[in-house]
Design a protein around this motif. Structure first.
Motif, PDB file in Angstrom:
ATOM      1  N   ARG A  41      67.222 -63.636  18.490  1.00 15.32           N
ATOM      2  CA  ARG A  41      68.125 -62.668  19.119  1.00 15.32           C
ATOM      3  C   ARG A  41      67.515 -62.317  20.461  1.00 15.32           C
ATOM      4  NH1 ARG A  41      69.860 -64.563  15.407  1.00 15.32           N
ATOM      5  NH2 ARG A  41      70.538 -63.710  13.414  1.00 15.32           N
ATOM      6  N   VAL A  43      66.942 -60.341  23.950  1.00 17.95           N
ATOM      7  CA  VAL A  43      67.069 -59.085  24.679  1.00 17.95           C
ATOM      8  C   VAL A  43      66.843 -59.416  26.153  1.00 17.95           C
ATOM      9  CG1 VAL A  43      66.151 -56.772  25.046  1.00 17.95           C
ATOM     10  CG2 VAL A  43      66.241 -57.735  22.714  1.00 17.95           C
ATOM     11  N   ARG A  50      59.097 -56.163  33.078  1.00 23.38           N
ATOM     12  CA  ARG A  50      59.558 -54.907  32.500  1.00 23.38           C
ATOM     13  C   ARG A  50      59.089 -54.759  31.042  1.00 23.38           C
ATOM     14  NH1 ARG A  50      59.630 -50.878  30.921  1.00 23.38           N
ATOM     15  NH2 ARG A  50      61.232 -49.316  30.567  1.00 23.38           N
ATOM     16  N   HIS A  55      57.640 -52.293  23.402  1.00 22.50           N
ATOM     17  CA  HIS A  55      58.847 -53.032  23.018  1.00 22.50           C
ATOM     18  C   HIS A  55      58.512 -54.129  22.015  1.00 22.50           C
ATOM     19  CE1 HIS A  55      60.086 -52.059  27.451  1.00 22.50           C
ATOM     20  NE2 HIS A  55      60.204 -50.994  26.664  1.00 22.50           N
ATOM     21  N   GLY A  62      59.993 -53.091  13.491  1.00 20.20           N
ATOM     22  CA  GLY A  62      61.353 -52.971  12.986  1.00 20.20           C
ATOM     23  C   GLY A  62      61.690 -54.044  11.968  1.00 20.20           C
ATOM     24  N   ARG A 141      59.347 -53.673   6.572  1.00 24.48           N
ATOM     25  CA  ARG A 141      59.421 -52.571   5.624  1.00 24.48           C
ATOM     26  C   ARG A 141      59.353 -53.115   4.194  1.00 24.48           C
ATOM     27  NH1 ARG A 141      64.675 -50.664   7.523  1.00 24.48           N
ATOM     28  NH2 ARG A 141      64.560 -52.778   8.311  1.00 24.48           N
TER      29      ARG A 141
ATOM     30  N   GLU B1042      75.422 -59.764  14.702  1.00 23.52           N
ATOM     31  CA  GLU B1042      74.209 -59.013  15.036  1.00 23.52           C
ATOM     32  C   GLU B1042      74.068 -58.802  16.530  1.00 23.52           C
ATOM     33  OE1 GLU B1042      71.612 -60.373  11.148  1.00 23.52           O
ATOM     34  OE2 GLU B1042      70.713 -60.559  13.133  1.00 23.52           O
ATOM     35  N   LEU B1043      74.455 -59.835  17.314  1.00 23.30           N
ATOM     36  CA  LEU B1043      74.391 -59.681  18.768  1.00 23.30           C
ATOM     37  C   LEU B1043      75.337 -58.564  19.207  1.00 23.30           C
ATOM     38  CD1 LEU B1043      74.240 -63.438  19.872  1.00 23.30           C
ATOM     39  CD2 LEU B1043      72.379 -61.760  19.981  1.00 23.30           C
ATOM     40  N   MET B1046      73.691 -55.296  18.344  1.00 26.09           N
ATOM     41  CA  MET B1046      72.647 -54.958  19.321  1.00 26.09           C
ATOM     42  C   MET B1046      73.272 -54.417  20.605  1.00 26.09           C
ATOM     43  SD  MET B1046      70.305 -58.338  18.700  1.00 26.09           S
ATOM     44  CE  MET B1046      69.017 -58.040  19.920  1.00 26.09           C
ATOM     45  N   TYR B1465      67.364 -49.846  32.235  1.00 29.76           N
ATOM     46  CA  TYR B1465      66.427 -50.512  31.327  1.00 29.76           C
ATOM     47  C   TYR B1465      65.326 -49.536  30.945  1.00 29.76           C
ATOM     48  CZ  TYR B1465      68.934 -54.733  32.482  1.00 29.76           C
ATOM     49  OH  TYR B1465      69.927 -55.674  32.632  1.00 29.76           O
ATOM     50  N   ASP B1467      63.055 -47.377  28.412  1.00 30.79           N
ATOM     51  CA  ASP B1467      62.444 -47.814  27.148  1.00 30.79           C
ATOM     52  C   ASP B1467      63.426 -47.699  25.986  1.00 30.79           C
ATOM     53  OD1 ASP B1467      59.970 -48.689  27.994  1.00 30.79           O
ATOM     54  OD2 ASP B1467      59.160 -46.655  28.069  1.00 30.79           O
ATOM     55  N   ILE B1470      66.066 -50.318  25.904  1.00 32.63           N
ATOM     56  CA  ILE B1470      65.596 -51.643  25.493  1.00 32.63           C
ATOM     57  C   ILE B1470      65.367 -51.664  23.984  1.00 32.63           C
ATOM     58  CG2 ILE B1470      63.697 -53.309  25.703  1.00 32.63           C
ATOM     59  CD1 ILE B1470      63.351 -52.259  28.618  1.00 32.63           C
ATOM     60  N   VAL B1471      64.670 -50.620  23.523  1.00 30.32           N
ATOM     61  CA  VAL B1471      64.341 -50.568  22.099  1.00 30.32           C
ATOM     62  C   VAL B1471      65.603 -50.398  21.246  1.00 30.32           C
ATOM     63  CG1 VAL B1471      63.084 -49.217  20.374  1.00 30.32           C
ATOM     64  CG2 VAL B1471      61.992 -49.798  22.541  1.00 30.32           C
ATOM     65  N   LYS B1473      68.131 -52.004  21.289  1.00 29.97           N
ATOM     66  CA  LYS B1473      68.627 -53.314  20.843  1.00 29.97           C
ATOM     67  C   LYS B1473      67.938 -53.753  19.552  1.00 29.97           C
ATOM     68  CE  LYS B1473      71.162 -55.657  24.167  1.00 29.97           C
ATOM     69  NZ  LYS B1473      71.553 -56.926  24.717  1.00 29.97           N
ATOM     70  N   THR B1474      66.644 -53.696  19.554  1.00 27.80           N
ATOM     71  CA  THR B1474      65.950 -54.132  18.342  1.00 27.80           C
ATOM     72  C   THR B1474      66.158 -53.137  17.206  1.00 27.80           C
ATOM     73  OG1 THR B1474      63.951 -53.304  19.410  1.00 27.80           O
ATOM     74  CG2 THR B1474      64.226 -55.672  19.317  1.00 27.80           C
ATOM     75  N   LEU B1477      69.373 -53.922  15.733  1.00 23.31           N
ATOM     76  CA  LEU B1477      69.299 -55.179  14.994  1.00 23.31           C
ATOM     77  C   LEU B1477      68.724 -54.956  13.597  1.00 23.31           C
ATOM     78  CD1 LEU B1477      69.376 -58.269  14.745  1.00 23.31           C
ATOM     79  CD2 LEU B1477      67.176 -58.337  15.920  1.00 23.31           C
ATOM     80  N   PHE B1478      67.662 -54.153  13.536  1.00 25.59           N
ATOM     81  CA  PHE B1478      66.956 -54.067  12.261  1.00 25.59           C
ATOM     82  C   PHE B1478      67.301 -52.843  11.424  1.00 25.59           C
ATOM     83  CE2 PHE B1478      63.912 -56.583  14.888  1.00 25.59           C
ATOM     84  CZ  PHE B1478      64.121 -57.775  14.226  1.00 25.59           C
ATOM     85  N   ALA B1479      67.675 -51.771  12.111  1.00 28.35           N
ATOM     86  CA  ALA B1479      67.717 -50.512  11.372  1.00 28.35           C
ATOM     87  C   ALA B1479      69.060 -50.175  10.766  1.00 28.35           C
ATOM     88  CB  ALA B1479      67.271 -49.371  12.287  1.00 28.35           C
TER      89      ALA B1479
END
Lengths: 154, 1487
Positions: A41, A43, A50, A55, A62, A141, B1042-1043, B1046, B1465, B1467, B1470-1471, B1473-1474, B1477-1479
Motif C-alpha cells: 500500500r 503512501v 519528508r 511514520h 499498526g 497486535r 483498502e486504498l 486510506m 503533509y 505528521d 501522513i500517519v 493513512k496507515t 489501513l490498519f486500525a
C-alpha cells in the motif's frame, strides 16, 4: 508459491514513495501492466526527505509486516538531497528496530527513477518475498507473531 | 480583443519538444495565449525518448514529465496535436496562421486515455517511440506518459480491399482479427455488413483480392477463403443467437415494407429494414428462397445447406417469406400499396437468358445458361446427352460446363470469343473446369448452329479477330474463311442474362434504361415510381452477389430515411486509398510469404456428383494467410476500438480540417531528425542486426524501453561484452558538413550507462575529436575514462563486416596511420548526426524563412532566436544542432523576442480561471464524498466498483459514495460538483487513476464547487492496483478497498490551505554590463518594465570591448555600439556604473537590494534579478607567456591583426597551442571558444597573408555545430593541425635573439614538429572574476567548483537559479560565444518577465511552517534545508518564508522539537493513512 506453507502468510507492506520518482515508477509499472504481488500500500509524499522515523515505526506498530521507503536515484533527488536524508533516517529506524528485537530487514530504502517501472515491481516482489520469509511482524497486535486478524490464505 | 495597432496577444509555437514547451510556458506565464502545434500525437519531442541525460545522468523522463503535465494543464496553452502550420500570412504582430489538423479518429474531449481501445486493436505496428524495436497497436498513445493523454488511430487512408468491396465488408478488419486468433470477433466483423458470409466466403467475385496490394509482391491475401474459414468456424464453434433473441432485439415501428425477390439484394434489404423496426414481407415466385445463390450457382460450389443457413439467419429476425408468389407488374405493386405496404423493393434479378440470335436456338436440345443451371438445381434436369457444347466465357458458362460434366456428358466443350486470359470467368474457375476435363476453345465466335433431325447437332465457328464491349454493346470482328465445325449433342448458351423488367414498365410509372434495367436514382435506388426501389441485377444487369448486397443495404437506408422523413445520412468523406507499388513494398522490406493453397476434394469425387469441391483452409493455414495482410492503411478498419470505447470517443469518419489562428508571433521549434544511418552502407545499419543507432541504443538502455532496460543485442538477446560507439555518422562529412554537437556526449553517456548496466562490458568510442565543450562535459568524459574505463580511440573506421555465424562485428582501424588493428565487437552503436526533419522543411517553406544550405533555419547575426522573417522566431536544433539546455535557453529567448514584439498586447488574449468564493469548512466535521471510477473496464473490469463504493460509504466521515464509468469525463466532473452541493461535502476522494495526471483536474473541479483545492485526495486504484494485479481477483478488490479507506482516512484530516497573493514589484535588477547584461536589460525594458543595470567598472561593454571579430564576420564593435545606444536611449533602464550590489533581501517578486555606487548607496526594489557578470580570458602562466613578446593570447593576437596592418605581413610562421590553462586537473573546464578562436584568427591571418604557415597544436578540435565548416576551410587553406596529449605537451623554449622554438609530436602521424615561429598564440581558458563568490554569497546562490555559477537544473532550468526569482546568463554561467550569451540573456529576460508580469503571485500551499512556541532555534532546519530558506528571525526563532519554500519537508522531518510541519503533509495527515489501513473496521488481513 506452490508451497502451501509459504503461501499461508501474505505480508502487509507499506511503501512511502516520493511523488517524482518512485510513485511515478509505480504508475509506469501500471502503464506497462507489469504484474507484482498485491501486498503493498503506497503512501505518497512530496519527497522521501519528508519521511520521519515516526511514520515508519507507526506503520510497523499498526500492523505492517514490512515497510519500504522509495525515492529518486541518489544524486537525482527532485529536492536535491531529500533522499539522502531519508536514507539516514531509515538506517536509524533499522537500528531502533534491531534494539527492540524486530528484524531490521523489515524496513528498507530503495532508489529508482520514474522510468523504472519494472524495477518498482521487482522491489515489491523482492520485499514481499523477504518479509514472507521473515513471517508476520512481532509487533502486530496480538503479539508474538500471532496476527490479531488472522492470516488467511489468498 | 486586438491591441491598439492591431497586434495580437497570442503566439503560435510550432513543435512541442523541449524548446517549444519552454517557449510556450514562458509566454503563457507572461500573459500570452499560446497555440502549441505539434506534428505528432503528443508533445515531448526527442527528449521523451532518451534514457538519461548528460552530464548528470538524470532520468530524462523524470525531468521532462512534470513539465509535460505543466504544459498540458496550462489554461493558456492550447495544444494542437497531429497538426502542422501550413501557411503564414500577414506580418509581425498580426499573422494569420493556417494550421492543418490531421484526423486522429478519436475525440480528444471524450477520450480519457484509458487504453481499452488499444487492448482490443488487433493490428501490430512497429513502435517509432521505441525506435521500431517493439510493437504497439494501430490505435495508440505515443508513450506511456504522453501529454495529451489521448489515443489516436494511425490511419494512412483506406485499405484497397475495403474500398473495393461494394459493401465495404471490411476484409482487412476480419483478416487482422483472424490473424490474432480472435475468430468470434473476426466473424462478427465479417458478417456485420454482409449477411452472407458463408456464401460470399465461397463464391464471391472478390473485388477485394483483385485490389490487394500484396498482389504486387507474392499474390493477394486469400480474403474470401478467410471469410469462409470464419463462417465455417462460426457454424461449428461460434456464438449462437436464437430466433427468439434476434426477434427480441427488434424495436417494432409498426410499418410494413414489401420486398420482391428473395435473392441477395432482396434479403439484404429485408434484413436491414427489419433491424430498423419494419415488418417485412418477401415475395418470390420460386419455391425456394435465395435467387441466383440457390438456383444458379451449382451445389459443388455452394451447397444447399450453406445457402439455407445464411438465409435462415436472416429470416430468424422475423421476416415473412411468401414463396411461389410472383409480383410482376404495376397492378401487383398497386395492390401491395393498397395492402398497407409503404414501400416496395424490387430485387427481381436477371433471369432472362441472352440469345445468340442464330437460327436453331429454339431447338429442344438447346437451353440458356441460367435456365439450365436452375433446372438442375430444382431437380428438373438430372442428365445430359453425349457431347455438350457450351457457348460463353463467363462464370455461368463455366458453371454450366462443370455441371454438364457431373451430369454424365461424354465430353464438354466451351466456346468463347475472348482469349483464355481475357475471358470474364474467374481464372480459378476456368482452371478447375479444365482439371475436370472441360475443353476450352477460346477466341472462336459461333457462326451457325448445325441441325439434324430437328435437334442441335453441332457448331460452326469463325476465328475472332478482335472483341470488345462498347457501352454494353458487343463489337466483334471475325476472320472470314476460318470456319471450323464441331459436333455436339446438346447446346447450352450462357452468354449473359437480362432482367425481366418489361412488365413493370407497363403504364410508364416505372421507367427503364435503354439496356432494359430499372432506372433509379443512384444515391437512393428509388425508381421513377416514388416509394418503389430496386437493386441488384435488376438494376445493374448481371452483376454479383456482393453488389446486390450493397444495393440492398443502400436501398434499405434510403427507404428508412424516406419513411421517417429524414435526410439520407451523408456519405463518409472520401479518403485516399492506400496503394503500395512493388517498389514501396521493397522499401518496406516485406518478406515473401506465398499465398496458402486452398485444398480440394480429389477429381474422381468431384466428377461423381455435386460434393463441394473446395475445402476450407485449416485453422493454422487460415491464420498464416491472414498474417500476410500488409495493413496498408495501418488501421485495419475492424472497428474494435469503437466497440471497446466506453467513453464513445472513436470518430471513425473523422476528416482532416484546416484552422486559421490569429497570432502576433510565431516560434518555430520543430527539432531534428536523425541522419538515416542506413545510407552509410559501409556500416551495415539495417543489414546487420547488431548495428544500432544512438537513439536505438537509448531505448535499449531505457528501463521503459523494449528490453525493459536490460542491455541486450538484437540478434540473439545476449548481453554484449564489447561495445563500440562510432561517431560522426552523417556529420562532419561532405554531405553533412556540420558537427552535430551532441553525439560525443551522448555516446559518452551511453558508454557510462552501459558500464553501469554491464560492469564487465568494454566500451570503446571511435571518435575524431571528443567534443565535450559544454558545462561540466570535460569532467564527465574524464570520469568516463577514469571511473568507468571507457576507451576513446581517435580514428574513423571505414567499414564494418559481420561474422555471418556469430553476428559479431569486425572492423580495422589505425590511430597513427602506421599500425592497423582489427577488433571484434558484439554491438556497434552509430552516432547518427542531427539534421532538419522533412516537417521542418515544410514549416520553413510555409513561413518563408531563409535557410542554410544544410536546410537549418538561418538566424540573424548575434540573434540566434530570430529568423529572417520579422515576427518569426527560432528555437532548438532547427536553428543549429544543440543539446537540451541550449534548446531550452533558446526557447526562452524566442519567447522573449516575441514578448518584446507584443509588449503592448500582453494579457489581451489570456483566460483567467475564476472560482466561486471558498466555503468555510475548517471547523465542520468531515463530510467526505467518495467517487469510485470504473475507468471503462480498466478498473470496473477487474473489480466490483459498486461494492468498493458501498464499502466506502460505511467508512467514518463518509456521507456519500458512488461509482462512475469515467470520473474525469465532463459528466463525471459535473456529478462531483453536484454531489458536493447536494450532500454538503467538504472533503472529496476520487478512487481512479494517478494523481500525477489527474489531481489538478479534480482539484479544479472541487474549486468550481467552492471547496479549497487541498480538501481533495486520490486513491490510485488503477495504475497501482487493477493494472498490476489484473488476475488476482478478490485480493485486487480488497487492495482497492483498502486504498480507498486510506484515502478517506487522510481526507478526514485535510485542511484548507489558504494561499496569499501579492503584487510583484514590476522592476528588475541586472548585474553586469557586458553584452549579456545589456541584452537582458534591454529585453526587459522593451517588454515594458524598468531595469536597474549595475556594472562594477566605469563603462558598459564587457568582453565586447576585448573581442574584435567573430568567425561569422559580424563585428562585436557594431553590436556594442548599438547596445550602448539602445541602453542609453531607453528611459526605463537606469545604469549604475562603478556600482556593486551590497545586500539582497526578500523573496520572489519582492526583493529589495542595496547598491553602492560612487555617489553613495541606494535601495532598489525589484521582482527579479539577473546575474550577468561574465568571464575573461585567462592570463597564461606557461609557454614563455609574459617572457617573450612573440607569445600572445588569442585576444592579443587578434587585436594586433586588426590594429596593425603590417603585423600580418611580417608573419612567416605562426604556431598556436590550444587548451592553455584549460582541461587540466586543476582547471578542468573546456573554454569552449578556444578552438574556434584559433580557426578564426588563422583564417584572418591567411586572408591578410596567404603565405603565412600556420600550425595549430590541439588536443581535440572542438569546432561544434556550423563552426566545423571553418575547420574544414582552415585545412583547405593549408593550416596544419597537430594533436598532442595532455601528458605530452608541446615544449617551448627561448633559443636566443628573442627567437623561440616549439617542439611537438603529432599523435595522428607520429611526426615531430619543430618550428621557430614568429608568433606563438595561446588559446587560454576562461575565468570568472574573483569577486564572483562574494556576489554568490550576497544573493545566496551557489558557485560550482569550476568557479562558475550553478544553475537550478543543468538540463531544464539552464538560466534559473534554484532560488526563485534569480536568473543568470552569459559567461558567468560558463564559457560561451557572444551570440550564445545573448540568447541566454534573452532567455533570462523572458524568465524574469514571467514573474514581473504576473498580475498576482501566490504563496502558500505545500510549504513548511514553524510553530514559534516550540522552536528552540537549534538551527537544524537552517542546516538541512537544501535551499537555505529557514533563518532565525529577530524573535530568535526559525522562520520559513513561504514564497521561498520548495515544499520537500526535510526540515519538518528533521526538526527535533517537532516545531515544523509541512502543510498538507503534516505528521498526522501522513500517519492517518496507515492508521486507516490498519486500525479501522476490524481490518482483515490483506491476504
Amino acid at each position: 508459491m506452490s508451497d502451501p506453507a509459504r503461501t499461508a502468510f501474505e505480508p502487509r507492506l507499506v511503501a512511502f514513495c516520493c511523488h517524482y520518482c518512485a510513485f511515478a515508477a509505480a504508475d509506469l509499472a501500471g502503464s506497462l501492466r507489469i504484474q507484482y504481488p498485491p501486498n503493498v500500500r503506497i503512501v505518497r509524499l512530496p519527497c522521501t526527505g519528508r519521511v520521519d522515523v515516526i511514520h515508519l515505526l507507526k506503520a510497523l506498530e499498526g500492523g505492517a509486516d514490512g515497510v519500504l521507503v522509495a525515492g529518486c536515484l541518489e544524486g537525482d533527488c527532485h529536492y536535491l538531497k531529500g533522499n539522502l536524508r531519508a536514507k539516514k533516517r531509515v538506517a536509524y529506524a533499522r537500528k531502533l528496530l534491531a534494539e527492540v528485537g524486530v528484524e531490521p530487514e523489515r524496513l528498507e530504502m530503495f532508489n529508482l527513477s520514474s522510468a523504472m517501472g519494472g524495477r518498482f515491481a521487482e522491489i515489491v516482489t523482492e520485499m514481499t518475498d523477504r518479509v514472507r520469509r521473515l513471517g508476520p511482524s512481532p509487533l502486530r497486535r496480538g503479539g508474538d507473531g500471532a496476527p490479531a486478524t488472522g492470516s488467511a490464505p489468498p | 480583443m486586438s491591441g491598439s495597432d492591431g497586434k495580437v496577444g497570442a503566439v503560435l509555437v510550432a513543435g512541442g519538444g523541449i524548446a517549444g514547451m519552454q517557449a510556450a510556458l514562458d509566454l503563457a506565464n507572461a500573459g500570452y495565449r499560446v497555440h502549441l502545434v505539434e506534428s505528432r500525437t503528443a508533445i515531448g519531442g526527442r527528449m521523451a525518448q532518451l534514457d538519461k541525460t548528460f552530464p548528470t545522468n538524470d532520468c530524462a523522463m523524470c525531468t521532462i514529465s512534470p513539465r509535460l503535465v505543466e504544459v498540458g494543464t496550462h489554461p493558456n496553452i492550447e495544444i494542437l496535436t497531429n497538426a502542422e502550420l501550413v501557411a503564414l500570412e500577414g506580418e509581425a504582430g498580426r499573422f494569420r496562421a493556417r494550421v492543418s489538423l490531421r484526423p486522429k479518429f478519436v475525440d480528444p474531449d471524450r477520450c480519457t486515455g484509458c487504453g481499452l481501445c488499444a487492448e482490443r486493436c488487433p493490428v501490430p505496428v512497429k513502435d517509432d517511440y521505441n525506435q521500431r524495436l517493439s510493437e504497439r497497436r494501430a490505435i495508440y498513445k505515443l508513450y506511456p506518459q504522453a501529454v495529451p493523454n489521448k489515443f489516436s488511430i494511425d490511419r494512412l487512408g483506406i485499405p484497397p480491399c475495403y474500398d473495393a468491396c461494394p459493401v465495404h465488408g471490411n476484409p482487412s478488419g476480419y483478416a487482422a482479427l483472424l490473424a490474432a486468433g480472435r475468430y468470434q470477433e473476426a466473424y462478427d466483423a465479417a458478417s456485420e455488413r454482409n449477411p452472407f458470409p458463408s456464401i460470399c466466403g465461397r463464391v464471391c467475385v472478390r473485388h477485394c483480392e483483385r485490389r490487394c496490394n500484396r498482389a504486387n509482391l507474392d499474390g493477394p491475401v486469400a480474403l474470401a477463403s478467410l471469410k469462409r474459414f470464419l463462417a465455417d468456424w462460426n457454424a461449428e464453434h461460434g456464438r449462437k443467437t436464437s430466433p427468439e433473441e434476434k426477434r427480441a432485439s427488434i424495436r417494432e415501428n409498426g410499418r410494413k415494407i414489401a420486398v420482391v425477390g428473395a435473392g441477395p439484394a432482396g434479403l439484404t434489404a429485408a434484413l436491414e429494414l427489419r433491424r430498423a423496426g419494419y415488418s417485412v414481407v418477401v415475395f418470390d415466385r420460386q419455391a425456394l428462397p435465395g435467387g441466383m445463390m440457390r438456383l444458379a450457382i451449382p451445389a459443388y460450389r455452394l451447397p444447399d445447406g450453406i445457402v439455407q443457413a445464411d438465409i435462415q439467419n436472416i429470416l430468424d429476425y422475423g421476416i415473412e417469406l411468401r414463396l411461389g408468389r410472383a409480383v410482376a407488374g404495376p397492378g401487383d405493386l398497386e395492390a401491395l400499396f393498397r395492402e398497407g405496404f409503404e414501400a416496395v423493393f424490387l430485387g427481381v434479378g436477371a433471369w432472362t437468358c441472352s440469345r445468340l440470335r442464330l437460327p436453331g436456338e429454339d431447338l429442344p436440345n438447346v437451353s440458356g445458361g441460367v435456365d439450365f443451371l436452375r433446372d438442375v438445381r430444382l431437380g428438373k434436369k438430372t442428365s445430359v446427352r453425349g457431347r455438350v457444347v457450351v457457348i460463353g466465357g463467363g462464370n455461368v458458362a463455366v458453371d454450366c460446363a462443370r455441371t454438364a460434366r457431373r451430369l454424365g456428358a461424354k465430353s464438354v466443350e466451351m466456346f468463347c470469343l475472348e482469349t483464355r486470359a481475357t475471358m470474364p470467368a474467374h481464372p480459378w474457375e476456368v482452371e478447375a473446369a479444365l482439371e475436370e476435363g472441360v475443353v476450352l476453345h477460346d477466341g472462336l465466335a459461333p457462326k451457325r448452329l448445325l441441325e439434324r433431325d430437328g435437334l442441335f447437332a453441332g457448331l460452326e465457328t469463325l476465328d475472332v479477330e478482335s472483341v470488345s464491349f462498347r457501352e454494353g454493346k458487343l463489337d466483334l470482328k471475325t476472320r472470314p474463311g476460318t470456319e471450323k465445325t464441331f459436333a455436339g449433342d446438346e447446346l447450352i448458351v450462357a452468354i449473359g442474362q437480362r432482367p425481366e423488367t418489361a412488365p413493370f414498365a407497363e403504364g410508364g410509372r416505372i421507367r427503364l434504361t435503354p439496356r432494359g434495367t430499372f432506372e433509379v436514382d443512384p444515391s437512393t435506388l428509388m425508381t421513377s415510381w416514388p416509394g418503389v426501389f430496386a437493386g441488384g441485377d435488376a438494376v445493374r444487369g448481371a452483376a454479383s452477389i456482393v453488389e446486390a448486397v450493397a444495393d440492398g443495404r443502400r436501398a434499405a437506408r434510403a427507404i428508412d430515411a424516406r419513411l421517417r422523413g429524414v435526410p439520407l445520412p451523408p456519405e463518409p468523406t472520401p479518403s485516399t486509398v492506400v496503394t503500395l507499388s512493388a517498389d514501396d513494398l521493397r522499401a518496406r522490406k516485406e518478406k515473401l510469404r506465398p499465398r496458402q493453397a486452398v485444398p480440394t476434394i480429389p477429381l474422381d469425387r468431384r466428377l461423381a456428383g455435386f460434393d463441394e469441391v473446395e475445402l476450407g483452409l485449416p485453422e493454422e493455414q487460415a491464420r498464416q494467410e491472414a498474417q500476410r495482410c500488409l495493413y496498408c492503411a495501418v488501421c485495419s478498419f475492424c472497428r474494435q476500438c469503437e466497440k471497446a470505447c466506453e467513453a464513445k470517443a472513436i470518430r471513425f469518419d473523422d476528416a482532416p480540417s484546416l484552422r486559421t489562428i490569429e497570432v502576433g508571433a510565431v516560434i518555430l521549434a520543430p527539432g531534428f531528425d536523425l541522419y538515416d544511418a542506413a545510407k552509410k552502407g559501409e556500416y551495415g545499419y539495417r543489414r546487420f542486426p547488431n548495428v544500432v543507432t544512438g537513439l536505438d541504443y537509448e531505448r535499449i538502455l531505457s528501463a521503459s524501453g523494449p528490453t525493459g532496460g536490460h542491455v541486450r543485442r538484437p540478434s540473439d538477446g545476449r548481453e554484449p561484452k564489447r561495445i563500440a560507439f562510432l561517431q560522426c555518422v552523417g556529420s562532419r562529412d561532405a554531405e553533412n558538413p556540420w558537427c552535430s554537437s551532441v553525439c560525443c556526449m551522448a555516446a559518452t553517456k551511453q558508454a557510462i550507462l552501459t558500464r553501469e548496466h554491464l560492469p564487465g562490458a568494454s566500451c570503446t568510442v571511435f571518435v575524431m575529436d571528443v567534443r565535450a565543450f559544454g558545462k561540466g562535459f570535460e569532467e564527465y568524459v574524464e570520469r568516463a575514462q577514469t571511473k568507468y574505463g571507457v576507451r576513446y580511440v581517435h580514428t574513423r573506421p571505414s567499414q564494418i563486416r559481420q561474422d555471418p555465424r556469430t553476428r559479431d562485428l569486425l572492423f580495422s582501424y589505425t590511430e597513427d596511420g602506421k599500425v592497423w588493428k582489427e577488433e571484434a565487437f558484439d554491438l556497434v552503436v552509430l552516432s547518427a548526426g542531427l539534421r532538419p526533419s522533412p516537417e521542418a522543411d515544410r514549416l520553413a517553406r510555409a513561413c518563408g524563412i531563409e535557410r542554410t544550405p544544410g536546410g537549418f533555419a538561418r538566424s540573424l547575426p548575434f540573434r540566434k532566436a530570430a529568423s529572417s522573417r520579422e515576427g518569426v522566431f527560432l528555437a532548438g536544433a532547427f536553428e543549429e544542432p544543440k543539446d537540451i539546455p541550449e534548446s531550452v535557453t533558446q526557447g526562452s529567448a524566442a519567447a522573449a523576442l516575441a514578448m518584446e514584439l507584443l509588449a503592448d498586447v500582453r494579457g489581451t488574449r489570456v483566460k483567467e480561471r475564476t472560482y466561486p468564493p471558498e466555503k468555510e469548512v475548517g471547523a465542520e466535521a468531515a463530510r467526505v464524498g467518495v467517487f469510485v471510477c470504473h475507468c471503462g473496464s480498466n478498473i470496473g473490469g477487474v473489480i466490483d466498483c459498486e461494492k468498493v463504493a458501498r464499502e466506502a460509504a460505511r467508512l467514518p466521515g463518509v456521507v456519500f459514495a458512488t461509482h462512475l464509468l469515467y470520473t474525469c469525463s465532463p459528466d463525471g466532473l459535473k456529478t462531483i460538483r453536484e454531489k458536493i452541493e447536494e450532500h454538503r461535502l467538504n472533503r472529496v476522494v476520487v478512487a481512479s487513476c494517478t494523481p500525477r495526471t489527474h489531481e489538478a483536474l479534480f482539484q479544479t473541479t472541487i474549486r468550481e464547487a467552492g471547496l479549497n483545492a487541498y480538501l481533495f485526495e486520490m486513491a490510485n486504484i488503477r495504475d497501482q492496483c487493477t493494472w498490476v494485479h489484473a488476475r488476482m481477483g478478490e485480493r485486487t478488490e480488497r487492495k482497492a478497498a483498502e486504498l480507498v479507506r486510506m484515502a478517506v482516512g487522510r481526507a478526514r484530516t485535510l485542511e484548507p490551505l489558504p494561499t496569499q497573493t501579492y503584487v510583484p514589484k514590476r522592476q528588475a535588477l541586472v548585474v553586469g554590463g557586458g553584452p549579456a547584461g545589456m541584452t537582458a536589460a534591454l529585453s526587459i525594458a522593451r517588454q515594458g518594465f524598468p531595469v536597474h543595470l549595475v556594472e562594477k567598472s566605469d563603462r558598459l561593454g564587457g568582453n565586447l570591448r576585448r573581442i574584435r571579430t567573430t568567425l561569422e564576420r559580424p563585428r562585436p564593435g557594431d553590436l556594442l555600439a548599438s547596445l550602448e545606444r539602445a541602453v542609453r536611449e531607453d528611459s526605463r533602464i537606469a545604469v549604475h556604473l562603478n556600482a556593486t550590489v551590497q545586500e539582497v533581501k526578500g523573496f520572489v517578486g519582492n526583493f529589495s537590494s542595496r547598491i553602492r555606487t560612487d555617489s553613495g548607496t541606494l535601495e532598489v526594489e525589484h521582482g527579479a534579478a539577473i546575474l550577468a557578470t561574465g568571464a575573461t580570458e585567462l592570463k597564461p602562466a606557461e609557454y614563455l607567456y609574459g617572457q617573450s613578446p612573440r607569445v600572445l593570447t588569442q585576444q592579443e593576437f587578434e587585436a594586433k591583426l586588426e590594429d596593425d596592418p603590417a603585423f600580418a605581413a611580417g608573419l612567416r610562421e605562426v604556431v598556436m597551442i590550444q587548451c592553455v590553462g584549460s582541461r587540466e586537473p586543476d582547471r578542468t573546464v573546456c573554454c569552449r571558444v578556444g578552438c574556434t578562436e584559433a580557426l578564426k584568427n588563422a583564417l584572418a591571418l591567411k586572408r591578410r597573408n596567404p603565405d603565412a604557415r600556420i600550425a595549430i597544436l590541439y588536443r581535440d578540435l572542438r569546432a561544434y555545430g556550423f563552426k566545423e565548416e571553418a575547420y574544414t576551410e582552415a585545412r583547405r587553406q593549408g593550416v596544419l593541425f597537430f594533436r598532442f596529449a595532455r601528458e605530452a605537451k608541446p615544449s617551448v623554449r627561448a633559443v636566443g635573439d628573442g627567437r623561440i622554438e616549439v617542439r611537438a609530436r603529432d599523435l595522428h602521424s607520429g611526426l615531430e614538429l619543430a618550428a621557430e615561429p614568429d608568433a606563438l598564440v595561446l588559446s587560454a581558458g576562461m575565468v570568472t572574476s574573483p569577486d564572483l563568490r562574494e556576489l554568490g554569497t550576497t544573493f545566496k546562490i551557489p558557485v560550482a567548483l569550476d568557479g562558475f555559477f550553478l544553475e537550478a537544473h543543468m538540463k531544464l532550468r539552464p538560466v534559473d537559479f534554484a532560488s526563485e526569482g534569480f536568473f543568470l546568463c552569459g559567461a558567468c554561467h560558463g564559457p560561451k560565444f557572444i551570440d550564445e550569451s545573448i540568447a541566454q540573456a534573452q532567455a533570462a529576460a523572458a524568465r524574469a518577465v514571467s514573474i514581473l508580469s504576473r498580475p498576482l503571485l501566490e504563496v502558500g500551499g505545500v510549504v513548511s511552517r514553524v510553530d514559534p512556541d516550540r522552536c528552540a532555534a537549534c538551527l537544524t532546519c537552517v542546516r538541512t534545508c537544501p535551499y537555505g530558506v529557514p533563518r532565525i528571525n529577530a524573535d530568535g526563532v526559525a522562520e520559513i518564508e513561504a514564497a521561498m519554500c520548495h515544499g520537500c519537508g526535510v526540515c519538518a522531518a528533521e526538526c527535533p522539537a517537532k516545531a515544523i510541519d509541512l502543510m498538507h503533509y503534516k505528521d498526522r495527515q501522513i500517519v492517518a493513512k496507515t492508521d486507516a489501513l490498519f486500525a479501522e473496521g476490524g481490518v482483515a488481513a490483506p491476504a
